[in-house]
Design a protein around this motif. Sequence first.
Motif: not given
Length: 553
Positions: A75-77, A96-100, A153, A180, A210
Amino acid sequence: MSLVERIKQVVPRQTRPVDADQLVTRVEAIRRFVAAADGHVPEEQLVTARTVIDRAGERLALSGAHTVVALAGATGSGKSSLFNAISGFQLSRVGVRRPTTGVAHACVWGQAGAAPLLDWLGVPPNRRFTRESALDGDDEAALRGLVLLDLPDFDSIESGHRLEVDRLLRLVDLVVWVLDPQKYADRVVHRQYLERFQRHRDVTVVVLNQADRLVRADAERIVADLRRLLDADGLTGVPAFTTSAKGRPGLATLRTALERAVATRQSALLRLNGDVTDAVAALQPLVASGSRPSADVPRATVDRLAEALGNAAGAPIVAEATERTYRHRAAGTLGWPVLRWARRMRPDPLRRLHLDAGPVERPDATSLPESTAAQRAAVSLASREVAAAASEGLPEPWPAAIAAASRSRVDDVPDALDVAVASADLGLDRKPVWWRLVGALQWLGAATALAGLVWLGVRAVFALLGLPNVDGPKVGAGIPLATVLLGGGLLFGLLLAIVVRPLVGIAARRARVRTERRLRESIAVVAGTHIVAPVQEVLRSYDDAREALAAAA
Ligand SMILES: Nc1nc2c(ncn2[C@@H]2O[C@H](COP(=O)(O)OP(=O)(O)OP(=O)(O)O)[C@@H](O)[C@H]2O)c(=O)[nH]1
Ligand SMILES: [Mg+2]
């Protein structure tokens, strides 16, 4: 970076192209393996192979013009960010809130006819997007045929996300692992995912996303570290490079990798080929390496089994009874005619066993004694020996399958043995010619003696009544002919009986041997049909399975 350098980075592995026909042949071989092993190998050991067969069949039947690429990662990678950046639209929400991302999104470039493929992948219609409109001109032409998936994710706190990711990772043609800088070394990613793609190196791409957040030196250091980890995962040689959805180094390398995958149209075949290789490796322990000497059951163990079955079926009793019956019946035909009827009054041994009626087909026809516990134990020992000999050199679970096959018809064995014994031709229902000859001679002797006796009687009566004598001629030293006839007839009968006696003994023993042989033959048939044949069937299945796996490998 020049295009050549970039391509080198993207495809460092020398991959031999996979031929579709060859792949189909391999899948067909696995199918043959499963068919041969079915029923002998526990289902849980075949389920992966069955899945691969089904999946390969389904994928090959669907569009070969499309290449399905999944963006997978923690998540968020930045999966959704890359997805949007490549497609050029905000198709998947970046949060911004995980997981999306909770449901896979798909973007299809050009190429009509992706709908059945997306149905098969299970991407909901409201999550499907099409790229490349008339406005694009030829800008996106190089990606025509790409089906890009943004996955949820895989390290999710939502178990549903993980299941969805695992499901799709089994179906897609190529996976781009989006890592990431914070979590690229995460154990979960490497142990649970990357390591399992060892046989899919040709359809694996790893990006360190990233990278815009890193200074160049750090980015290089992390990529080097990542390569080391990938080597440890067994993924030596897979493309691994930096990307950014927001700044430098951008997406150019990733795009090149995608364009290449789309252009070669090899990813689906390579992926399925890897699946088949995985399945073959999983099945390999089910067959022995090296060649097997022979698929046959050793003769000696089968003979021991037949002997044990014969004893249990009472074959020795029948053989013994045959010999005695021969003597008995011979006495009834060859004996002194006056005494024959007395013989015939007593039933002979075979009749007492109800085996005198010649060949019959009824299992319950005989009165042989039940087999003893010891005899039954000997039979099961002998059939275990057959199974053990047949299992020699075979890996589990085949010995168990062979043992089960040797027992599969055990309940039918007693009846089959009874039929075998009751229907064996013991050869006593016809009188030998020589019996008739000797019998006739015995009658002749008896008739002569009787004639002498009658004559003597008449003589005595005549003498008593004072009638003229009917002595007739005298023989030799003045013995009356009547006496000679009586004595000679009796003596002839006696001598004939003495002469014939050893002949009857020899013939009776031969009758016994013949019975033993015939019983052995018919009991060997029971051993064959009821114990050896089921074992051989498993052996044949094993050989088929082994051949099929060799072909699949
Ligand atoms: N600086 C920078 N930020 C990025 C990059 N890619 C993604 N982000 C940010 O990282 C956060 C997560 O990005 P997402 O694209 O939603 O990540 P995801 O992998 O789709 O996450 P899940 O859907 O939860 O699995 C967002 O705030 C993005 O703006 C990148 O290349 N550079
Ligand atoms: Mg996302």
